[in-house]
Design an enzyme around this catalytic site. Structure first.
Site, PDB file in Angstrom:
ATOM      1  NE  ARG A 143      41.492  71.459 -57.094  1.00  0.00           N
ATOM      2  CZ  ARG A 143      40.993  72.020 -56.019  1.00  0.00           C
ATOM      3  NH1 ARG A 143      41.646  72.965 -55.444  1.00  0.00           N
ATOM      4  NH2 ARG A 143      39.849  71.640 -55.513  1.00  0.00           N
ATOM      5  CD  GLU A 202      31.636  66.937 -43.310  1.00  0.00           C
ATOM      6  OE1 GLU A 202      32.468  67.369 -44.131  1.00  0.00           O
ATOM      7  OE2 GLU A 202      31.882  66.718 -42.119  1.00  0.00           O
TER       8      GLU A 202
HETATM    9  P1  AMP Z   1      34.250  65.374 -52.413  1.00  0.00           P
HETATM   10  O1  AMP Z   1      32.935  65.662 -53.065  1.00  0.00           O
HETATM   11  O2  AMP Z   1      34.163  65.395 -50.914  1.00  0.00           O
HETATM   12  O3  AMP Z   1      34.892  64.105 -52.926  1.00  0.00           O
HETATM   13  O4  AMP Z   1      35.236  66.572 -52.770  1.00  0.00           O
HETATM   14  C1  AMP Z   1      34.997  67.322 -53.922  1.00  0.00           C
HETATM   15  C2  AMP Z   1      36.174  68.109 -54.409  1.00  0.00           C
HETATM   16  O5  AMP Z   1      36.612  69.006 -53.395  1.00  0.00           O
HETATM   17  C3  AMP Z   1      37.388  67.293 -54.788  1.00  0.00           C
HETATM   18  O6  AMP Z   1      37.347  66.856 -56.113  1.00  0.00           O
HETATM   19  C4  AMP Z   1      38.507  68.276 -54.567  1.00  0.00           C
HETATM   20  O7  AMP Z   1      38.693  69.068 -55.729  1.00  0.00           O
HETATM   21  C5  AMP Z   1      38.001  69.137 -53.434  1.00  0.00           C
HETATM   22  N1  AMP Z   1      38.536  68.711 -52.140  1.00  0.00           N
HETATM   23  C6  AMP Z   1      37.884  68.056 -51.144  1.00  0.00           C
HETATM   24  N2  AMP Z   1      38.675  67.853 -50.080  1.00  0.00           N
HETATM   25  C7  AMP Z   1      39.886  68.379 -50.418  1.00  0.00           C
HETATM   26  C8  AMP Z   1      41.160  68.475 -49.750  1.00  0.00           C
HETATM   27  N3  AMP Z   1      41.363  67.992 -48.512  1.00  0.00           N
HETATM   28  N4  AMP Z   1      42.172  69.077 -50.416  1.00  0.00           N
HETATM   29  C9  AMP Z   1      41.994  69.561 -51.669  1.00  0.00           C
HETATM   30  N5  AMP Z   1      40.836  69.508 -52.330  1.00  0.00           N
HETATM   31  C10 AMP Z   1      39.782  68.926 -51.736  1.00  0.00           C
END
Ligand code: AMP
Length: 177
Positions: A65, A102
């Protein structure tokens, strides 16, 4: 309309999808915002605003995205666009960084020659959650010679407290939960 009202309007257009992609996650679905022409451009304007006077050479969008939002911001600033992709998608010679999630790990990739001439980078993504993907992407960008001037994310899940690790990169988000 005030900026606070604009942000509220954007927030109302984001759809919560419970238990996607797995149980317990509330997925913030931005497709309901993007499909409305007025709101897509408002989101881009608010994401770009703090960086409008920064000497940015190139926008880096994070798979997937971040490509939609980052492409639009690159156009607005009339600068180039570079994708950071998940492993195995880029065709030419790449550098990769593996980062922990995670559960398990993931790998991001960038073309080795992405920043030969244009080094000052604005990173764009849709959402900051734990920050794992963004941390891996920052390492990767610096590995191939990018100078990170800023990070703009449409959404920040502030209860996950990932922001402190990105303050040094001038982190900005439009909508917080
Ligand atoms: P993170 O590495 O945990 O910061 O998440 C990586 C990517 O996963 C983010 O850039 C989002 O595109 C997607 N993502 C994580 N959590 C969500 C959520 N609750 N809703 C939508 N997209 C998410």
């Amino acid at each position: 309309m005030s900026i606070a009202e604009e942000i509220q309007e954007l927030k109302s257009a984001i759809r919560d999808v419970p238990d996607f992609p797995k149980k317990g996650i509330i997925f913030k679905d931005i497709t309901t915002l993007l499909k409305q022409p007025g709101l897509f451009s408002k989101a881009i304007g608010l994401m770009a605003e703090p960086f409008k006077d920064a000497p940015i050479d190139v926008v880096v969008g994070i798979d997937a995205r971040g490509f939609i939002l980052g492409g639009a911001i690159a156009q607005l600033f009339d600068v180039g666009f570079v994708p950071v992709r998940k492993k195995g998608k880029l065709p030419a010679e790449v550098r990769e960084v593996t980062y922990s999630l995670e559960y398990g790990e993931d790998t991001v990739a960038i073309h080795k020659d992405a920043f030969e001439e244009h080094k000052n980078v604005l990173i764009v993504d849709d959402l900051l959650a734990t920050g794992g993907t963004l941390q891996g992407s920052c390492e990767l960008i610096e590995l191939v010679g990018g100078n990170i001037l800023g990070i703009s994310s449409l959404i920040e899940l502030s209860f996950l407290e990932a922001r402190p690790q990105f303050e040094k990169y001038n982190f900005h988000s439009v909508i917080q939960y």
